[in-house]
Design a protein around this motif. Structure first.
Motif, PDB file in Angstrom:
ATOM      1  N   MET A  46     -18.801  72.551   2.165  1.00  0.00           N
ATOM      2  CA  MET A  46     -19.015  73.908   1.221  1.00  0.00           C
ATOM      3  C   MET A  46     -19.940  74.525   1.852  1.00  0.00           C
ATOM      4  O   MET A  46     -20.795  74.465   3.128  1.00  0.00           O
ATOM      5  N   CYS A 104     -24.616  81.472 -11.095  1.00  0.00           N
ATOM      6  CA  CYS A 104     -24.750  80.242 -10.611  1.00  0.00           C
ATOM      7  C   CYS A 104     -23.313  79.387 -11.197  1.00  0.00           C
ATOM      8  O   CYS A 104     -22.684  78.602 -10.663  1.00  0.00           O
ATOM      9  N   GLU A 105     -23.331  79.526 -12.413  1.00  0.00           N
ATOM     10  CA  GLU A 105     -22.487  78.867 -13.379  1.00  0.00           C
ATOM     11  C   GLU A 105     -21.057  79.252 -12.808  1.00  0.00           C
ATOM     12  O   GLU A 105     -20.241  78.085 -12.736  1.00  0.00           O
ATOM     13  N   GLU A 144     -20.348  77.654  -9.243  1.00  0.00           N
ATOM     14  CA  GLU A 144     -20.063  76.228  -9.281  1.00  0.00           C
ATOM     15  C   GLU A 144     -18.940  75.618 -10.240  1.00  0.00           C
ATOM     16  O   GLU A 144     -18.771  74.527 -10.277  1.00  0.00           O
ATOM     17  N   SER A 145     -18.294  76.582 -10.930  1.00  0.00           N
ATOM     18  CA  SER A 145     -17.126  76.020 -11.895  1.00  0.00           C
ATOM     19  C   SER A 145     -16.045  75.425 -11.298  1.00  0.00           C
ATOM     20  O   SER A 145     -15.535  74.503 -11.872  1.00  0.00           O
ATOM     21  N   PRO A 148     -15.407  73.758  -7.727  1.00  0.00           N
ATOM     22  CA  PRO A 148     -15.883  73.089  -6.524  1.00  0.00           C
ATOM     23  C   PRO A 148     -14.645  73.518  -5.302  1.00  0.00           C
ATOM     24  O   PRO A 148     -15.129  73.538  -4.284  1.00  0.00           O
ATOM     25  N   ARG A 164     -21.689  75.953  -3.186  1.00  0.00           N
ATOM     26  CA  ARG A 164     -22.684  74.879  -3.697  1.00  0.00           C
ATOM     27  C   ARG A 164     -23.943  75.723  -3.808  1.00  0.00           C
ATOM     28  O   ARG A 164     -24.646  76.099  -2.521  1.00  0.00           O
TER      29      ARG A 164
END
Length: 543
Positions: A216, A232-233, A236-237, A239, A244
């Motif tokens: 990552m 951020c959402e 990281e939605s 992977p 990260r």
């Protein structure tokens, strides 16, 4: 957690004695060899050179601490500062491409010449793998930015195949040499197909590692509270994209939610101190008018000397890459958004493609359609085809066809079952609907009940790919944004089909349909058709 640094005056801003980034640099951990760049003398010099924050006029509101001066220090090559897994992936990709070239050339030689291969073709065959790898490199097939995410990695292989074919044709014409067309026609396509298969397998292996939290990119998100939280959402939605978020950095004076800070939340504005403290690989900047222009430019210089990438979110959502281009105008980099292709020539091409493919499928699967027709007729009483009025492009209504998968009195029994719906609040769905016939469960499991819609496609009422065809009562409840779904023809399959089908919520299905409308292209249609085969085979979300 260190206290928020006090706001520097213009005089203090040029004095490196009391800068918060000094403490952050002294306390920053060494980069792990497998995840982040290591500290070097060049990097240490860059840290010392960037201690002075940007001098600003005294003004209320949030402000950032960014370098005032960045010395011209030659940074180390990216290959020396990138995470170790990137190098492993690059070598694996290169080895796969060489193997694909060997496979393609071997198939071409054996097919065209058998075991009697001339010396000239042995020389050509020894040079082609090197030329193939060079073509992939020129097409950015080994660029770490595209590893494991987006279509550009696979698209580079297609570009390399086209480029290598053109180069061989030009070289053959210029040198008056005669290279057997059968050899070229076999060698390059087989090489490209083998390379695509091997690279796809490599990407899937990388995705499996990323789902487990490996391989990552460590990301520092920079921005005000709400834009940073949104960024951020999104990062990281998924992977499998490889991001990260390890910390967020907010400007001085930014309002934050009540309560203590989370361990990964920094209430300070010194971006470089946060970069060094958390040993990040990427800095992601959410849209902020106070972190732009010259400030953002100097920040990019400082990050370059640390071997850290900078990505900037423009605040645009649900817009695909082909619609975005950067155009330099008067020293500015302007982000240009192409208009969605919802009419004109591209859609004429789509209509022709739909009808040709639909007709070909009907001819090829004629015996299967006839068998399904007889099976529905013989297993339960009632009409073979289920007809229902749906709303198409620009609000035009049409009769959609399906093989009947329920008993004849299904509509009369619907009112008694609404309370048991497993749908998304708008569409009625039940995983164990008692109205579905035994044959109907099999038809729905593999979407065979939708095969008669090929005739809707032939009549021009539907498309092979598009939004889900809605009922008139659903359209009456549409918000203004939702009605954009009817700018294109509804489809037999779509993003909703390959992303969960009946398991999606109403908002998710609308979002996917609007994404399709705004970003339609023939390439996207072909990709959805390919993914539909997998979704139908596994039957996910079908009930």
């Amino acid at each position: 957690m260190p206290a928020a640094p006090r706001e520097a005056t213009p005089d203090e801003a040029r004095t490196p004695a009391d800068q918060p980034s000094q403490q952050a640099t002294a306390q920053s951990p060494a980069h792990p060899p497998s995840a982040s760049p290591v500290h070097t003398p060049v990097r240490a010099a860059a840290v010392q050179a960037s201690l002075s924050p940007l001098a600003v006029d005294e003004a209320p509101g949030p402000m950032w601490v960014v370098p005032h001066e960045v010395p011209a220090i030659v940074p180390q090559p990216s290959r020396l500062t990138e995470p170790r897994w990137i190098g492993v992936y690059r070598w694996a990709a290169l080895g796969g491409d060489l193997l694909a070239a060997v496979i393609g050339i071997s198939v071409a030689l054996l097919t065209r010449f058998g075991y009697e291969v001339g010396g000239a073709y042995l020389v050509i065959s020894s040079l082609l793998p090197l030329a193939w790898v060079a073509g992939v490199a020129l097409s950015k097939g080994y660029d770490a930015r595209y590893f494991g995410a987006g279509p550009d990695e696979l698209r580079s292989l297609l570009r390399a195949g086209v480029g290598l074919t053109a180069a061989i044709a030009i070289l053959s014409y210029a040198t008056k040499s005669e290279i057997a067309r059968g050899f070229v026609v076999l060698a390059i396509p087989v090489t490209v197909i083998a390379a695509l298969v091997l690279r796809y397998a490599l990407r899937k292996d990388l995705h499996r590692h990323r789902v487990r939290g490996r391989c990552m990119h460590r990301v520092l998100v920079v921005g005000r509270t709400d834009p940073a939280a949104t960024l951020c959402e999104h990062l990281e939605s998924r992977p499998t994209d490889g991001f990260r978020v390890v910390a967020t950095c907010r400007p001085r004076g930014a309002n934050r939610k009540a309560g203590p800070l989370r361990p990964d939340e920094l209430d300070e504005a010194d971006i470089l101190a946060a970069v060094d403290r958390h040993a990040v690989d990427v800095v992601a900047v959410a849209t902020d008018p106070e972190l732009a222009g010259q400030s953002l430019r100097r920040l990019s210089w400082a990050l370059e000397q640390r071997g850290v990438e900078l990505i900037v979110s423009p605040g645009i959502i649900e817009v695909a890459g082909p619609r975005i281009s950067i155009r330099p105008v008067a020293g500015l980099s302007l982000l240009h958004l192409e208009r969605p292709s919802v009419s004109g020539g591209p859609h004429v091409l789509k209509a022709v493609f739909d009808r040709v493919v639909a007709l070909a499928i009907i001819v090829a699967l004629g015996p299967l359609l006839l068998g399904l027709f007889l099976a529905v007729k013989l297993t339960s009483p009632g009409p073979v085809l289920f007809r229902q009025r749906r709303v198409g492009r620009a609000g035009a209504e049409f009769t959609m066809l399906k093989f009947r998968s329920m008993y004849a009195d299904a509509e009369q029994r619907l009112g008694d079952l609404y309370a048991l719906s497993d749908g998304n609040g708008v569409h009625f769905k039940m995983r164990s609907d008692p109205r579905v016939t035994p044959l109907g469960r099999y038809l729905r499991r593999f979407s065979l009940d939708e095969m008669p819609q090929l005739f809707n496609v032939l009549r021009g009422e539907m498309s092979l790919v598009g939004p889900r065809p809605p009922l008139a009562e659903e359209v009456a409840l549409y918000a203004a944004d939702d009605s954009r779904r009817m700018l294109v023809k509804p489809g037999m399959t779509g993003l909703w089909q390959v992303s969960g089908r009946s398991d999606l919520s109403w908002d998710e299905s609308v979002r996917l349909d609007l994404r399709y409308v705004d970003n339609w292209s023939m390439t996207l249609d072909l990709l959805i058709l390919w993914k539909t085969l997998r979704a139908v085979f596994y039957g996910s979300g079908a009930y």
